[in-house]
Scaffold this active site. Structure first.
Site, PDB file in Angstrom:
ATOM      1  N   ASP A 110      -5.116  -0.322 -17.508  1.00  0.00           N
ATOM      2  CA  ASP A 110      -5.471   0.343 -16.245  1.00  0.00           C
ATOM      3  C   ASP A 110      -4.706   1.654 -16.083  1.00  0.00           C
ATOM      4  OD1 ASP A 110      -3.485  -1.843 -16.070  1.00  0.00           O
ATOM      5  OD2 ASP A 110      -3.064  -0.999 -14.103  1.00  0.00           O
ATOM      6  N   ASN A 111      -3.746   1.912 -16.952  1.00  0.00           N
ATOM      7  CA  ASN A 111      -3.011   3.173 -16.896  1.00  0.00           C
ATOM      8  C   ASN A 111      -3.425   4.112 -18.031  1.00  0.00           C
ATOM      9  OD1 ASN A 111      -1.651   2.201 -14.676  1.00  0.00           O
ATOM     10  ND2 ASN A 111       0.143   1.529 -15.823  1.00  0.00           N
ATOM     11  N   ARG A 168     -10.390   4.966 -15.719  1.00  0.00           N
ATOM     12  CA  ARG A 168      -9.435   4.329 -16.642  1.00  0.00           C
ATOM     13  C   ARG A 168     -10.179   3.433 -17.623  1.00  0.00           C
ATOM     14  NH1 ARG A 168      -4.904   3.921 -12.906  1.00  0.00           N
ATOM     15  NH2 ARG A 168      -5.478   5.320 -11.207  1.00  0.00           N
ATOM     16  N   ARG A 173      -2.169  13.518  -6.199  1.00  0.00           N
ATOM     17  CA  ARG A 173      -2.338  13.728  -7.628  1.00  0.00           C
ATOM     18  C   ARG A 173      -3.698  14.375  -7.858  1.00  0.00           C
ATOM     19  NH1 ARG A 173      -1.484   8.322 -10.843  1.00  0.00           N
ATOM     20  NH2 ARG A 173      -3.354   7.619  -9.828  1.00  0.00           N
ATOM     21  N   GLY A 231       0.795  -1.228   0.000  1.00  0.00           N
ATOM     22  CA  GLY A 231       0.000   0.000   0.000  1.00  0.00           C
ATOM     23  C   GLY A 231       0.827   1.277   0.000  1.00  0.00           C
TER      24      GLY A 231
END
Ligand code: AMP
Ligand code: MG
Length: 488
Positions: A252-253, A183, A176, A126
């Protein structure tokens, strides 16, 4: 200007049906302190840069004491990683803290990366290491400076927490910001798990907030997909033009908004090497620099498939087929600008390809070459010696330079005017790996001044900044082939 406590949160994503996210409190960080904050990003939220110096700022963004209105959730998604479908990923080390609604009507999701375990952490801890948060922080702000769509970075919080990767490292957290973190993989998750009603819910959510001009249209889902194809094609063209390789183009990016998302082992070209592999873990070069357009299209096909309960296959195919024309036109347009050409001509493609081939042959530094090309002298007899010296084959360069001169003259190009124009598209400064590495090494010793210097420098990459001239230099020998892996 509002203070931190007056930020207005409106967390629409957290209010989507339960299957979209899980409420998770952040795990606070020991001895949290501010490493760096971006004044530009603070201003986007309507905050004075001085707000970041308050202890409450660190408390809020280290998870110790959330701000009023924050509702941290971990979102679920899936994705194709190196071509293999992974049915459940999600925020394994990040939390969506909430969505700030600014006075100017913008909405910014705040996403805390490195915030501790979530139900999606799988085998991970994590956490994030200082090294990777610094790379993301610097690069997202640098990409914005270059005019390339990207998530932004608000700040980095450091602490005394140790994180174990290949070795013991300093942990850190990054905040961020993006209008949305949805996504391609978010759609894939709902589609492949058979939750088709949620595919529609997600598409409606994205349409309402980010594509309002399509709302109400009967073919809104098909048009949404077509716009994502277009944005993605333009994004990759911008990456190619500036010499950026993302490094981990898993679905996923891939941002549904066409933003550069999830900075990991990215790299900017130093020497021009079309097959440049920036990710040390990418054994087969799936995500090599020159493969990015094809991979982006492959990823879009995955998204198209995930939308097949909303759009017809022919619609998906038509949108996918438009990718290469959009990409080619976008890239050629940008490269024309980089060459200082105003009028499109048929022969431009071959002029460009010849130059790139000669650059690849002599491993010419990509950024420096285009910056220097702005100083090309078209007067009769000019040898353009500084440029010529970069190439192995002087006669080859002379032949290309003669064609280039003729091409410029054919549109009555004026050297000084073209020079100024080219400097606005050919950056002087990019986040070369060795620059990032220098800032990282110093930060690991507790000195964050290089981080702040680079962030400020790279926010104006097209400006001559003589006091920072050294940062425009190609890498020294130690900085040429630094290994950057997925470990972060
Ligand atoms: P990335 O390669 O950073 O895009 O991450 C891929 C997936 O792995 C995402 O779902 C991340 O949340 C998860 N992940 C990466 N690193 C960790 C970590 N240290 N702990 C938990 N999950 C992680
Ligand atoms: Mg990721």
């Amino acid at each position: 200007m509002p203070s931190l406590e007056q930020l207005h949160f409106d967390n629409t994503y957290a209010r989507l049906p339960p299957g979209f996210s899980v409420r998770v409190p952040p795990s606070p960080f020991r001895e949290a302190r501010l490493v760096s904050a971006s004044p530009e990003a603070l201003r986007l939220l309507g905050l004075e840069p001085s707000e970041a110096r308050r202890p409450e700022f660190v408390e809020a963004f280290s998870g110790a004491r959330p701000l009023p209105g924050m509702e941290p959730v971990a979102t679920v998604y899936a994705g194709h990683q190196f071509g293999v479908y992974v049915p459940r990923l999600g925020d394994g080390r990040a939390l969506l803290l909430g969505e700030v609604h600014t006075r100017t009507g913008e909405r910014w999701e705040l996403h805390l990366k490195g915030s501790g375990l979530t139900p999606f952490s799988r085998m991970g801890d994590g956490r994030a290491v200082l090294r990777s948060t610094l790379r993301e922080y610097l690069c997202s702000e640098a990409m914005h400076g270059l005019g390339i769509p990207t998530t932004r970075a608000l700040c980095i919080i450091g602490g005394s927490e140790k994180v174990y990767r290949e070795e013991v490292e300093t942990g850190a957290m990054l905040v961020r910001m993006a209008p949305s973190h949805v996504r391609f993989g978010t759609f894939e998750y709902f589609h492949h798990s058979g939750q088709h009603e949620h595919v529609a819910t997600l598409a409606d959510y994205v349409l309402a907030r980010h594509f309002p001009h399509l709302e109400g249209a009967q073919d809104r889902y098909a048009r949404l997909f077509a716009e994502v194809v277009e944005r993605t094609a333009n994004l990759v063209a911008q990456w190619q033009a500036v010499g950026f390789a993302h490094g981990v183009l898993n679905t996923d990016n891939m941002s549904i908004l066409g933003l550069t998302l999830d900075y990991g082992p990215f790299g900017f070209l130093d020497d021009f090497e079309p097959g440049f592999i920036c990710n040390h873990s990418d054994d087969f070069g799936r995500y090599a620099f020159d493969k990015q357009p094809r991979i982006a299209l492959w990823n879009l096909a995955c998204l198209g498939e995930a939308l097949l309960t909303l759009i017809r296959e022919e619609e998906a195919q038509a949108a996918l087929q438009s990718f290469s024309a959009t990409f080619d036109a976008s890239l050629l347009g940008r490269m024309r600008e980089k060459l200082g050409l105003r009028e499109p001509r048929h022969e431009d493609r071959s002029l460009l390809e010849t130059l790139l081939a000669r650059m690849a042959e002599a491993r010419v530094d990509y950024t420096r070459l285009f910056r220097m090309l702005g100083r090309f002298d078209t007067s009769a007899g000019a040898r353009n010696e500084p440029l010529r010296e970069l190439f192995l084959d002087g006669a080859g360069f002379d032949a290309w330079a003669a064609d280039y001169r003729a091409r410029l003259r054919s549109e009555a190009s004026v050297d000084a005017e073209r020079h100024a124009r080219m400097d606005r598209v050919n950056p002087k400064y990019v986040l070369r790996n060795y620059l990032a590495q220098t800032a990282i090494s110093r930060a690991q010793q507790g000195d964050f001044s290089e981080v702040d210097r680079l962030r400020a420098l790279l926010s104006r990459p097209f400006d001559e900044q003589p006091e920072h001239e050294a940062s425009a230099a190609p890498p020294p020998a130690w900085g040429k082939h630094l290994a950057v892996s997925c470990s972060s």
